[in-house]
Design an enzyme around this catalytic site. Structure first.
Site, PDB file in Angstrom:
ATOM      1  N   PHE A  67      -1.841   8.371 -42.239  1.00  0.00           N
ATOM      2  CA  PHE A  67      -0.821   9.089 -42.998  1.00  0.00           C
ATOM      3  C   PHE A  67      -0.769   8.576 -44.430  1.00  0.00           C
ATOM      4  O   PHE A  67      -0.990   7.404 -44.679  1.00  0.00           O
ATOM      5  CB  PHE A  67       0.543   8.936 -42.323  1.00  0.00           C
ATOM      6  CG  PHE A  67       0.581   9.584 -40.966  1.00  0.00           C
ATOM      7  CD1 PHE A  67       0.976  10.906 -40.830  1.00  0.00           C
ATOM      8  CD2 PHE A  67       0.172   8.897 -39.828  1.00  0.00           C
ATOM      9  CE1 PHE A  67       0.980  11.524 -39.587  1.00  0.00           C
ATOM     10  CE2 PHE A  67       0.175   9.508 -38.577  1.00  0.00           C
ATOM     11  CZ  PHE A  67       0.578  10.826 -38.462  1.00  0.00           C
ATOM     12  N   GLU A  68      -0.457   9.478 -45.344  1.00  0.00           N
ATOM     13  CA  GLU A  68      -0.422   9.108 -46.757  1.00  0.00           C
ATOM     14  C   GLU A  68       0.575   8.000 -47.044  1.00  0.00           C
ATOM     15  O   GLU A  68       0.467   7.298 -48.045  1.00  0.00           O
ATOM     16  CB  GLU A  68      -0.087  10.329 -47.613  1.00  0.00           C
ATOM     17  CG  GLU A  68       1.295  10.886 -47.369  1.00  0.00           C
ATOM     18  CD  GLU A  68       1.494  12.235 -48.053  1.00  0.00           C
ATOM     19  OE1 GLU A  68       1.815  12.230 -49.237  1.00  0.00           O
ATOM     20  OE2 GLU A  68       1.315  13.271 -47.392  1.00  0.00           O
ATOM     21  N   THR A  69       1.559   7.855 -46.163  1.00  0.00           N
ATOM     22  CA  THR A  69       2.566   6.820 -46.334  1.00  0.00           C
ATOM     23  C   THR A  69       2.004   5.424 -46.087  1.00  0.00           C
ATOM     24  O   THR A  69       2.634   4.437 -46.422  1.00  0.00           O
ATOM     25  CB  THR A  69       3.705   7.066 -45.347  1.00  0.00           C
ATOM     26  OG1 THR A  69       3.133   7.387 -44.069  1.00  0.00           O
ATOM     27  CG2 THR A  69       4.578   8.220 -45.799  1.00  0.00           C
ATOM     28  N   ASN A 106       1.791  12.750 -55.104  1.00  0.00           N
ATOM     29  CA  ASN A 106       2.172  11.422 -54.589  1.00  0.00           C
ATOM     30  C   ASN A 106       1.284  10.304 -55.121  1.00  0.00           C
ATOM     31  O   ASN A 106       1.767   9.230 -55.480  1.00  0.00           O
ATOM     32  CB  ASN A 106       2.087  11.407 -53.058  1.00  0.00           C
ATOM     33  CG  ASN A 106       3.374  11.878 -52.415  1.00  0.00           C
ATOM     34  OD1 ASN A 106       4.399  12.003 -53.080  1.00  0.00           O
ATOM     35  ND2 ASN A 106       3.326  12.138 -51.130  1.00  0.00           N
TER      36      ASN A 106
END
Lengths: 325, 253
Positions: free
Chosen positions: B50-52, A110
């Protein structure tokens, strides 16, 4: 609408946007992340238009990606993650296509994919990271070496170099920039002047949009210029980066759109039940993508009850207490 | 016999490894439970992100994915992937990442990409997502695994996320500044890594589990001689987990 409104020539239907900006073979960056703000309505339009050989570049993707792959629109994919959480821990048609070898695939992480979009946005040929040293993300290649350097396929997956500032032994990975032909994203608001506002998490949508040659934004609402400029700190993209604005309420369904609606657990489960078999997936496509005469017709088929069930609480931004089992 | 499930024990055992003040990088599933329960039980000053890009959400309802709108509410701030990974790797922060995988090797390297060959595998999994990034950049990593021989393997089919690589100081030599797996939390017990060799050993077994059971279910040689029995979950821990964290049993099942 004021005299200085510039949106009139950018507002179009999904069909017009696909016709104008998404040819066969286009490299596309999908906005959103797994179960949120996938550009679903435009993905369905791409399928209806019968686009082929699309080249998707994604970080973590879910529903839109799986639908496009299942419908046979995609031939090449660079990706970090394909899944929709517990609805499909691994995206169903994605998994099948990779296992059958019908999809050309290259894996990154990612952060790596996000950095590649950032490099593209910054006009740099590459971006550096230490993430992934000594892993198979570095050692193993998915794409055929003979196809390297053709079209938008990077000439190398990545490169390892010594840190030029800090002597030997300190290694970093260089990741090739991504400059997609088109970025698709779904936003909550677009101003009458074309300014885009994404509520909640932006993921890498903005890097993707800045890196792309063309940007198609689907949105829940077009709002007055005065409104969007009242609190510019909240805005995401300036008007001149946007090529097409497609008003599509519930345009991310069955994925979530913060402050508008939650993801639709019943529909995602329905998809999860139908998608594993070829016949089931075909049936899903017929009923939910090919037969609906319009986006409104699609929403009619979902039905008011299910739409109300996932309507977001205006304070929390999701459907409080939604049965997600 | 016990009045709790293996999943409950795993979430609580992993949660116990969290220190107050840690910055927790949570994924989906069990890791979401572990981070949330730790914060509610003993580490109120731990921060979940969170990675988001969702930083310190209120988590009143359990997110089912890292992009769930529930990670965007009550946050200190909402950002994006670039920002989140910069935080993950920030040298000032004791960032702890929770990861899961299909396979793990004796040095805590993990595979969440494929079984069989690459790029055309026998089985395809979702892929790295942010796992490789977390394993590369975080202060430490806690890994969840089902304890089965086919998952604890000498040789991974695909090395998605770096652990202690070949053991010893190989991780450092590879160019990583910090990090490495702290523990592997399984349905049988907790595995840790030798100080010098960085090879996995059995540190704790859950009540009712024999250390030999762990050896039988591990596909490589593993030292079980030092295993102690883990503490049973407390009433308060179970209550918080069941009633506050996952009342719909979305992850607990």
């Amino acid at each position: 609408m004021g005299e200085d409104n510039t949106l009139t020539d950018k507002i179009m239907t999904a069909a017009q946007a696909v016709e104008r900006f998404i040819p066969d073979g286009a490299q596309i960056a999908l906005g959103g992340f797994t179960v949120t703000r996938n550009p679903m309505a435009i993905a369905r339009e791409i399928i209806r238009a019968g686009r082929k050989d699309l080249y998707l570049v994604c970080h973590s993707h879910g529903q839109a990606m799986d639908l496009l792959i299942g419908a046979g629109c995609v031939s090449r994919l660079e990706i970090a993650y394909g899944g929709t959480g517990r609805f499909a821990p691994t995206c169903i048609r994605f998994r099948q296509a990779v296992q059958k070898g019908t999809l050309k695939i290259e894996d990154y992480s990612n952060y790596q994919m996000s950095l590649r979009f950032l490099a593209g946005a910054m006009g740099l040929p590459f971006m550096a990271t230490k993430s992934g040293l000594e892993t198979d993300l570095v050692r193993k290649q998915g794409f055929d070496p003979a196809e390297r350097g053709q079209g938008k396929v990077p000439s190398k997956k990545l490169a390892i170099v010594e840190n030029p500032f800090n002597g030997p032994g300190d290694r970093v990975i260089l990741l090739p920039a991504l400059t997609p032909d088109v970025a698709l994203l779904h936003a909550q608001y677009v101003g009458e002047d074309g300014t885009v506002r994404i509520k909640g998490l932006g993921f890498a949508d903005l890097e993707q949009a800045r890196a792309a040659d063309r940007v198609i934004v689907t949105c829940e609402d077009i709002v007055p210029r005065e409104f969007i400029r009242l609190d510019p700190d909240q805005n995401s993209l300036p008007p001149f980066l946007v090529d097409a604005v497609v008003p599509l309420k519930w345009g991310a369904h069955p994925t979530a759109c913060h402050y508008y609606y939650d993801y639709d657990p019943r529909h995602l489960k329905l998809y999860g039940d139908m998608a594993p078999s070829d016949d089931g997936f075909r049936e899903y496509l017929e009923k939910w993508v090919l037969e609906p005469e319009s986006h409104e017709d699609y929403l009619d088929r979902i039905g008011v009850k299910d739409l109300l069930r996932i309507k977001a609480d205006p304070v929390l931004g999701y459907a409080k207490g939604l049965d997600r089992r | 016999m016990s009045n709790y499930t293996k999943k409950e024990m795993m979430a609580l055992a992993a949660g116990r490894l969290v220190r107050n003040g840690d910055v927790l990088f949570a994924g989906t599933g069990l890791s979401m439970l572990a981070a949330t329960v730790a914060k509610r039980v003993h580490a109120p000053d731990a921060t979940v992100f969170f990675e988001t890009g969702g930083i310190d959400p209120s988590l009143e309802e359990l997110p089912l994915a890292v992009a769930d709108p529930r990670v965007m509410v009550g946050t200190a701030m909402n950002s994006g992937l670039i920002e989140a990974f910069s935080i993950l790797g920030h040298r000032r922060l004791r960032s702890i990442a929770f990861l899961g995988a299909a396979q793990i090797d004796p040095y805590g390297n993990i595979n969440s990409t494929v079984l069989g060959g690459y790029p055309k595998p026998k089985v395809r999994f979702p892929g790295s997502g942010g796992a490789c990034d977390a394993a590369s950049l975080a202060h430490a990593v806690i890994i969840f695994m089902q304890h089965e021989r086919r998952r604890f393997v000498e040789q991974l089919d695909y090395l998605t996320s770096p652990g202690w690589l070949q053991g010893g100081d190989s991780r450092q030599r590879a160019g990583f500044k910090r990090g490495g797996p702290l523990a592997v939390v399984t349905n049988l017990g907790i595995m840790k890594f030798e100080e010098e060799t960085k090879r996995m050993y059995l540190a704790e077994v859950y009540p009712g589990v024999a250390p030999e059971q762990v050896a039988e279910n591990t596909g490589f040689e593993v030292d079980i001689s030092r295993a102690v029995v883990a503490q049973d979950p407390g009433e308060d821990e179970l209550y918080t987990l069941r009633e506050k964290v996952d009342p719909q049993r979305l992850i607990l099942g």
